[in-house]
Design a protein around this motif. Structure first.
Motif, mmCIF file in Angstrom:
data_model
loop_
_atom_site.group_PDB
_atom_site.id
_atom_site.type_symbol
_atom_site.label_atom_id
_atom_site.label_comp_id
_atom_site.label_asym_id
_atom_site.label_seq_id
_atom_site.Cartn_x
_atom_site.Cartn_y
_atom_site.Cartn_z
ATOM 1 N N SER A 30 1.117 -1.079 0.257
ATOM 2 C CA SER A 30 0.220 -0.278 -0.136
ATOM 3 C C SER A 30 1.112 0.907 0.326
ATOM 4 O O SER A 30 1.842 0.947 0.524
ATOM 5 N N PRO A 31 0.092 2.414 -0.622
ATOM 6 C CA PRO A 31 1.573 3.556 -0.593
ATOM 7 C C PRO A 31 1.245 4.369 0.612
ATOM 8 O O PRO A 31 -0.007 3.664 1.323
ATOM 9 N N ASP A 32 2.555 4.775 1.259
ATOM 10 C CA ASP A 32 2.852 5.591 2.708
ATOM 11 C C ASP A 32 1.574 6.384 3.138
ATOM 12 O O ASP A 32 1.329 7.028 3.885
ATOM 13 N N SER A 33 0.693 7.037 1.915
ATOM 14 C CA SER A 33 0.101 7.751 2.323
ATOM 15 C C SER A 33 -1.259 7.857 1.315
ATOM 16 O O SER A 33 -0.623 7.778 0.129
ATOM 17 N N ILE A 34 -2.387 8.493 1.110
ATOM 18 C CA ILE A 34 -3.557 8.623 0.454
ATOM 19 C C ILE A 34 -3.568 10.112 -0.009
ATOM 20 O O ILE A 34 -4.346 10.635 1.455
ATOM 21 N N ASP A 35 -4.485 10.074 -0.618
ATOM 22 C CA ASP A 35 -5.205 11.879 -0.880
ATOM 23 C C ASP A 35 -6.342 11.556 -0.628
ATOM 24 O O ASP A 35 -7.192 11.536 -1.186
ATOM 25 N N GLU A 36 -7.092 11.806 0.160
ATOM 26 C CA GLU A 36 -8.180 11.785 1.472
ATOM 27 C C GLU A 36 -9.340 12.502 0.400
ATOM 28 O O GLU A 36 -10.238 12.487 0.131
ATOM 29 N N PRO B 54 -4.975 -6.219 -9.276
ATOM 30 C CA PRO B 54 -5.884 -7.012 -8.325
ATOM 31 C C PRO B 54 -5.505 -6.345 -6.332
ATOM 32 O O PRO B 54 -6.718 -5.645 -5.858
ATOM 33 N N SER B 55 -4.427 -6.094 -6.835
ATOM 34 C CA SER B 55 -3.966 -5.530 -5.474
ATOM 35 C C SER B 55 -3.920 -4.280 -5.219
ATOM 36 O O SER B 55 -4.999 -3.801 -4.365
ATOM 37 N N ALA B 56 -3.759 -3.250 -5.911
ATOM 38 C CA ALA B 56 -5.094 -1.975 -6.003
ATOM 39 C C ALA B 56 -6.151 -2.061 -5.880
ATOM 40 O O ALA B 56 -6.955 -0.828 -5.195
ATOM 41 N N PHE B 57 -7.168 -2.790 -6.176
ATOM 42 C CA PHE B 57 -8.472 -2.720 -6.035
ATOM 43 C C PHE B 57 -8.200 -3.434 -4.337
ATOM 44 O O PHE B 57 -9.430 -2.800 -3.870
ATOM 45 N N HIS B 58 -7.797 -4.085 -3.711
ATOM 46 C CA HIS B 58 -7.856 -4.352 -2.404
ATOM 47 C C HIS B 58 -7.821 -3.987 -1.675
ATOM 48 O O HIS B 58 -7.983 -3.744 -0.786
ATOM 49 N N HIS B 59 -6.613 -2.503 -2.525
ATOM 50 C CA HIS B 59 -6.259 -1.602 -1.513
ATOM 51 C C HIS B 59 -6.780 -1.002 -0.875
ATOM 52 O O HIS B 59 -7.571 -0.138 -0.340
ATOM 53 N N LEU B 60 -7.528 -0.482 -1.906
ATOM 54 C CA LEU B 60 -9.640 0.490 -2.142
ATOM 55 C C LEU B 60 -10.625 0.175 -1.093
ATOM 56 O O LEU B 60 -10.785 0.484 -0.232
ATOM 57 N N LEU B 61 -10.252 -0.815 -2.074
ATOM 58 C CA LEU B 61 -11.107 -1.632 -0.224
ATOM 59 C C LEU B 61 -11.516 -1.831 1.398
ATOM 60 O O LEU B 61 -11.770 -1.285 1.722
ATOM 61 N N ASP B 62 -9.706 -0.992 1.025
ATOM 62 C CA ASP B 62 -9.685 -0.917 2.600
ATOM 63 C C ASP B 62 -9.406 0.499 3.109
ATOM 64 O O ASP B 62 -9.531 0.846 4.334
ATOM 65 N N LEU B 63 -10.141 1.433 2.151
ATOM 66 C CA LEU B 63 -10.673 3.165 2.572
ATOM 67 C C LEU B 63 -11.810 2.913 2.106
ATOM 68 O O LEU B 63 -12.612 4.081 2.546
ATOM 69 N N VAL B 64 -12.210 2.336 1.433
ATOM 70 C CA VAL B 64 -14.353 2.520 0.995
ATOM 71 C C VAL B 64 -14.998 0.660 1.176
ATOM 72 O O VAL B 64 -14.390 0.383 0.005
ATOM 73 N N ASP B 65 -16.090 1.078 1.550
ATOM 74 C CA ASP B 65 -16.790 -0.392 1.729
ATOM 75 C C ASP B 65 -17.066 -0.991 1.198
ATOM 76 O O ASP B 65 -17.541 0.156 0.040
#
Length: 269
Positions: free
Chosen positions: A172-178, A197-208
């Motif tokens: 995952s990146p170090d920071s995310i633009d909220e 797939p990793s990028a999608f999984h990381h989005l699911l950590d941020l948006v339900d």
């Protein structure tokens, strides 16, 4: 000369989730077609925590018949380790196979002699292409720590002797633009583009995922290849935009076609 409003992706807000250093070509193409591009890198790459497995493979390269590269990242990290250990890519004896022209070009730039390029732009195409030539062949497979097992499984089915080594990590990146996350949650972006797939999984950590499902009528998801599209669909989401080939140009073409259909049907494409 066409105006901005007449361009095929005019007024489309497109979120690109690829790592920044790899997204430049896509971003430039989208902007040239009128899109408002919002960069949200959801992956980054790093060295393995332990080099010992790859180092042992490099020390015994003469014992391998093939090296399979399934991504430009695999080429970059593998070649970097070769150089660090005094192994010249141009003098490597195993045959090199690559998935797609971009990966093949990256390998050639590093000095590898590419013997085969997959006819389809995905890893599982390699054992299909070389099925008759892989029996009892020793295949070295440098890849991400997050790579799935489809390719090794198919290689073993073809009776190849497979050695998997971690050449790099996907993180995952170090920071995310909220502000971008809030825009996604509000449904005020048109398309989110995924390259892994990793990028999608990381989005699911941020948006339900249920929130993403509720936005299906306002926002659509795009995937560059079947593995990424399958991962998104398995989460219960639609993927109306999927590139026929795993290339940036094919993805842009799919985006343009989808937006044209959507416009022609009043948003019901």
């Amino acid at each position: 000369m066409p105006t901005i409003d007449s361009l095929p992706l005019a007024a489309r807000r497109i979120v690109v989730t690829r790592a920044t250093d790899q997204a430049r070509d896509l971003v430039d193409q989208l902007k040239s077609l009128g899109a408002e591009v919002i960069e949200l890198p959801l992956v980054k790459f790093a060295d393995p925590l332990d080099w010992s497995h790859l180092d042992r493979a490099l020390d015994s390269l003469r014992g391998y018949d093939w090296i399979f590269f399934t991504s430009q990242n695999a080429v970059d990290y593998f070649s970097r380790r070769c150089q660090g250990r005094g192994v010249a890519p141009s003098r490597i004896t195993p045959k090199i196979a690559a998935v797609g022209p971009a990966t093949a070009d990256a390998a050639r730039r590093q000095g590898f002699h590419v013997a085969h390029v997959a006819m389809q732009f995905r890893g599982i195409a390699l054992p299909k292409d070389l099925e008759g030539d892989l029996k009892q062949q020793r295949v070295l497979l440098p890849r991400s720590d997050r790579a799935n097992q489809d390719l090794p499984r198919m290689l073993r089915t073809a009776e190849a002797k497979v050695t998997e080594v971690i050449a790099y990590r996907t993180l995952s990146p170090d920071s995310i633009d909220e502000t971008v996350i809030r825009a996604i949650q509000a449904g005020i972006v048109d398309v989110i583009v995924f390259f892994s797939p990793s990028a999608f999984h990381h989005l699911l950590d941020l948006v339900d995922v249920r929130h993403l499902q509720s936005l299906a009528g306002k926002m659509c998801l795009a995937a560059i290849g079947p593995a990424t599209a399958r991962t998104i669909r398995e989460a219960g989401l639609l993927v109306p935009i999927q590139a026929e080939e795993a290339t940036t140009s094919a993805l842009v073409q799919s985006l343009v076609q989808y937006c044209a259909q959507q416009q022609a049907t009043g948003g019901q494409a």
